[in-house]
Design a protein around this motif. Structure first.
Motif, PDB file in Angstrom:
ATOM      1  N   PHE A 194       0.883  -1.176   0.000  1.00  0.00           N
ATOM      2  CA  PHE A 194       0.000   0.000   0.000  1.00  0.00           C
ATOM      3  C   PHE A 194       0.917   1.221   0.000  1.00  0.00           C
ATOM      4  O   PHE A 194       2.010   1.164   0.556  1.00  0.00           O
ATOM      5  CB  PHE A 194      -0.850   0.077   1.274  1.00  0.00           C
ATOM      6  CG  PHE A 194      -1.767  -1.070   1.541  1.00  0.00           C
ATOM      7  CD1 PHE A 194      -2.254  -1.868   0.510  1.00  0.00           C
ATOM      8  CD2 PHE A 194      -2.175  -1.348   2.852  1.00  0.00           C
ATOM      9  CE1 PHE A 194      -3.121  -2.928   0.787  1.00  0.00           C
ATOM     10  CE2 PHE A 194      -3.036  -2.391   3.130  1.00  0.00           C
ATOM     11  CZ  PHE A 194      -3.513  -3.191   2.097  1.00  0.00           C
ATOM     12  N   CYS A 210       2.032   2.055   3.640  1.00  0.00           N
ATOM     13  CA  CYS A 210       2.350   0.970   4.582  1.00  0.00           C
ATOM     14  C   CYS A 210       3.827   1.030   5.016  1.00  0.00           C
ATOM     15  O   CYS A 210       4.734   0.930   4.192  1.00  0.00           O
ATOM     16  CB  CYS A 210       2.072  -0.394   3.954  1.00  0.00           C
ATOM     17  SG  CYS A 210       2.568  -1.747   5.045  1.00  0.00           S
ATOM     18  N   PRO A 211       4.082   1.183   6.320  1.00  0.00           N
ATOM     19  CA  PRO A 211       5.468   1.254   6.776  1.00  0.00           C
ATOM     20  C   PRO A 211       6.230  -0.068   6.617  1.00  0.00           C
ATOM     21  O   PRO A 211       7.456  -0.073   6.509  1.00  0.00           O
ATOM     22  CB  PRO A 211       5.331   1.617   8.268  1.00  0.00           C
ATOM     23  CG  PRO A 211       3.959   1.195   8.656  1.00  0.00           C
ATOM     24  CD  PRO A 211       3.108   1.303   7.422  1.00  0.00           C
ATOM     25  N   PHE A 212       5.488  -1.181   6.590  1.00  0.00           N
ATOM     26  CA  PHE A 212       6.148  -2.490   6.438  1.00  0.00           C
ATOM     27  C   PHE A 212       6.585  -2.692   4.978  1.00  0.00           C
ATOM     28  O   PHE A 212       7.608  -3.299   4.709  1.00  0.00           O
ATOM     29  CB  PHE A 212       5.209  -3.612   6.882  1.00  0.00           C
ATOM     30  CG  PHE A 212       4.782  -3.480   8.314  1.00  0.00           C
ATOM     31  CD1 PHE A 212       5.596  -3.940   9.335  1.00  0.00           C
ATOM     32  CD2 PHE A 212       3.568  -2.874   8.653  1.00  0.00           C
ATOM     33  CE1 PHE A 212       5.207  -3.820  10.666  1.00  0.00           C
ATOM     34  CE2 PHE A 212       3.173  -2.746   9.974  1.00  0.00           C
ATOM     35  CZ  PHE A 212       3.986  -3.210  10.980  1.00  0.00           C
ATOM     36  N   ARG A 259       9.736  -0.421   4.432  1.00  0.00           N
ATOM     37  CA  ARG A 259      11.035  -0.947   4.885  1.00  0.00           C
ATOM     38  C   ARG A 259      11.648  -1.881   3.829  1.00  0.00           C
ATOM     39  O   ARG A 259      12.861  -1.912   3.634  1.00  0.00           O
ATOM     40  CB  ARG A 259      10.925  -1.661   6.233  1.00  0.00           C
ATOM     41  CG  ARG A 259       9.895  -2.778   6.266  1.00  0.00           C
ATOM     42  CD  ARG A 259       9.958  -3.647   7.505  1.00  0.00           C
ATOM     43  NE  ARG A 259       9.531  -3.019   8.728  1.00  0.00           N
ATOM     44  CZ  ARG A 259       9.270  -3.697   9.858  1.00  0.00           C
ATOM     45  NH1 ARG A 259       9.391  -5.020   9.888  1.00  0.00           N
ATOM     46  NH2 ARG A 259       8.897  -3.089  10.943  1.00  0.00           N
ATOM     47  N   GLY A 290      -3.644 -11.747   4.077  1.00  0.00           N
ATOM     48  CA  GLY A 290      -4.312 -10.604   3.431  1.00  0.00           C
ATOM     49  C   GLY A 290      -3.570  -9.298   3.656  1.00  0.00           C
ATOM     50  O   GLY A 290      -4.136  -8.221   3.525  1.00  0.00           O
ATOM     51  N   LYS A 291      -2.285  -9.404   4.032  1.00  0.00           N
ATOM     52  CA  LYS A 291      -1.525  -8.193   4.351  1.00  0.00           C
ATOM     53  C   LYS A 291      -0.437  -7.927   3.321  1.00  0.00           C
ATOM     54  O   LYS A 291       0.097  -8.862   2.722  1.00  0.00           O
ATOM     55  CB  LYS A 291      -0.857  -8.341   5.720  1.00  0.00           C
ATOM     56  CG  LYS A 291      -1.861  -8.377   6.849  1.00  0.00           C
ATOM     57  CD  LYS A 291      -1.160  -8.415   8.182  1.00  0.00           C
ATOM     58  CE  LYS A 291      -2.231  -8.463   9.265  1.00  0.00           C
ATOM     59  NZ  LYS A 291      -1.716  -8.342  10.578  1.00  0.00           N
ATOM     60  N   PRO A 320       3.459  -6.110   3.068  1.00  0.00           N
ATOM     61  CA  PRO A 320       3.937  -6.364   1.718  1.00  0.00           C
ATOM     62  C   PRO A 320       3.994  -7.860   1.395  1.00  0.00           C
ATOM     63  O   PRO A 320       4.092  -8.700   2.286  1.00  0.00           O
ATOM     64  CB  PRO A 320       5.361  -5.796   1.769  1.00  0.00           C
ATOM     65  CG  PRO A 320       5.804  -6.033   3.174  1.00  0.00           C
ATOM     66  CD  PRO A 320       4.580  -5.847   4.025  1.00  0.00           C
ATOM     67  N   SER A 366       7.215  -8.817   6.352  1.00  0.00           N
ATOM     68  CA  SER A 366       8.303  -7.919   5.951  1.00  0.00           C
ATOM     69  C   SER A 366       9.656  -8.296   6.562  1.00  0.00           C
ATOM     70  O   SER A 366      10.693  -8.137   5.901  1.00  0.00           O
ATOM     71  CB  SER A 366       7.942  -6.481   6.315  1.00  0.00           C
ATOM     72  OG  SER A 366       7.755  -6.361   7.701  1.00  0.00           O
ATOM     73  N   ALA A 367       9.667  -8.783   7.812  1.00  0.00           N
ATOM     74  CA  ALA A 367      10.964  -9.122   8.411  1.00  0.00           C
ATOM     75  C   ALA A 367      11.614 -10.284   7.642  1.00  0.00           C
ATOM     76  O   ALA A 367      12.837 -10.339   7.479  1.00  0.00           O
ATOM     77  CB  ALA A 367      10.789  -9.486   9.885  1.00  0.00           C
TER      78      ALA A 367
HETATM   79  N1  LIG Z   1       3.640  -8.430  10.245  1.00  0.00           N
HETATM   80  C1  LIG Z   1       3.327  -7.888   8.953  1.00  0.00           C
HETATM   81  C2  LIG Z   1       2.482  -6.646   9.136  1.00  0.00           C
HETATM   82  C3  LIG Z   1       2.021  -6.088   7.805  1.00  0.00           C
HETATM   83  C4  LIG Z   1       0.808  -5.186   7.959  1.00  0.00           C
HETATM   84  O1  LIG Z   1       0.277  -5.002   9.061  1.00  0.00           O
HETATM   85  N2  LIG Z   1       0.358  -4.642   6.816  1.00  0.00           N
HETATM   86  C5  LIG Z   1      -0.843  -3.841   6.842  1.00  0.00           C
HETATM   87  C6  LIG Z   1      -0.658  -2.544   6.048  1.00  0.00           C
HETATM   88  S1  LIG Z   1       0.584  -1.523   6.736  1.00  0.00           S
HETATM   89  C7  LIG Z   1      -1.937  -4.590   6.102  1.00  0.00           C
HETATM   90  O2  LIG Z   1      -1.717  -5.171   5.080  1.00  0.00           O
HETATM   91  N3  LIG Z   1      -3.153  -4.546   6.636  1.00  0.00           N
HETATM   92  C8  LIG Z   1      -4.296  -5.113   5.997  1.00  0.00           C
HETATM   93  C9  LIG Z   1      -5.068  -6.021   6.889  1.00  0.00           C
HETATM   94  O3  LIG Z   1      -4.645  -6.242   8.035  1.00  0.00           O
HETATM   95  O4  LIG Z   1      -6.095  -6.493   6.431  1.00  0.00           O
HETATM   96  C10 LIG Z   1       4.627  -7.569   8.196  1.00  0.00           C
HETATM   97  O5  LIG Z   1       5.616  -7.239   8.874  1.00  0.00           O
HETATM   98  O6  LIG Z   1       4.653  -7.690   6.963  1.00  0.00           O
END
Ligand SMILES: N[C@@H](CCC(=O)N[C@@H](CS)C(=O)NCC(=O)O)C(=O)O
Length: 222
Positions: free
Chosen positions: A12, A15-17, A20, A53-54, A56, A68-69
């Protein structure tokens, strides 16, 4: 020589993840494409590749990597310059502080989306306490987390600081950052790899996101 993998990062805009991962790709000078999708309308092809569903998600020759990590670790193993320290204990400690950053981003998100003053204050205080705690882990001289060299752990804090800066600028939200944290923030935000890690209209995209939350922050009296 084998053909380099085709990399596509899906994220997105704010999105901070995702950011990074972009910073790590930029620091490594790797070729990649970046596909932005919108949270309100995630396409079916994305739902099929993202188990939680998240964003990156990094597609490596079409194979999806999520979290992301994990994406950062993969990039660091495959592409130079290596950003994790070689020493196993130092590396493990920096991984732990990467986790810590994800927790702070969660607190920041809670603060930004809180509808009531009490929730806002609770999240703000826990974020501030987290920032104070973080200082104990930093190399005394800096400017980066572990000294003069940028590490993988630094890539995850740049998005947090970028947002804290905008919150200070637009909402006069002051986290009382120590001189050491300010030095680190300034060093990170001055890097090209960081400046180019967001879209040109990031500031307005971030403010729009806040407006859409209808959060306490927008009505707060300073
Ligand atoms: N633990 C995940 C967290 C990623 C995350 O929270 N992404 C958010 C956007 S910043 C997301 O996709 N949210 C959508 C949702 O939860 O449905 C990572 O580090 O990649």
């Amino acid at each position: 020589m084998s053909t380099p993998a085709k990399l596509e990062l899906v994220s997105f805009k704010i999105c901070p993840f995702g950011q990074r991962s972009v910073i790590a790709l930029n620091l490594k000078g790797v070729e990649y494409t970046l596909t932005y999708i919108t949270p309100q309308d995630t396409p079916d092809w994305f739902k099929a590749i993202s188990p939680l569903g998240k964003v990156p998600v990094l597609l490596v020759d079409g194979k999806p990597l999520f979290e992301s990590a994990v994406i950062l670790e993969y990039l660091d193993e495959v592409y130079s310059p290596q950003l994790h320290p070689a020493d196993p204990l130092e590396k493990a400690q920096q991984r732990a502080w990467i986790e810590f950053c994800s927790e702070l981003l969660g607190r920041q998100h809670r603060m930004l989306t809180a509808k009531e003053e009490a929730g806002f204050n609770e999240a703000r205080e826990s974020l501030q306490q987290g920032l104070q705690r973080l200082e104990s882990a930093l190399d005394a001289d800096g400017p980066f987390f572990a000294g003069k060299d940028m590490r993988l752990v630094d890539t995850v804090y740049a998005p947090l600081f970028m947002r804290l800066d905008l919150l200070q600028k637009h909402f006069d939200l002051d986290f009382g950052l120590s001189t050491r944290l300010q030095t680190w923030r300034d060093a990170l935000l001055a890097l090209d790899a960081v400046k180019t890690s967001v879209v040109e209209d990031f500031e307005s995209a971030f403010l729009n996101f806040l407006k859409m939350q209808d959060s306490y922050l927008l009505t707060r009296k300073q």
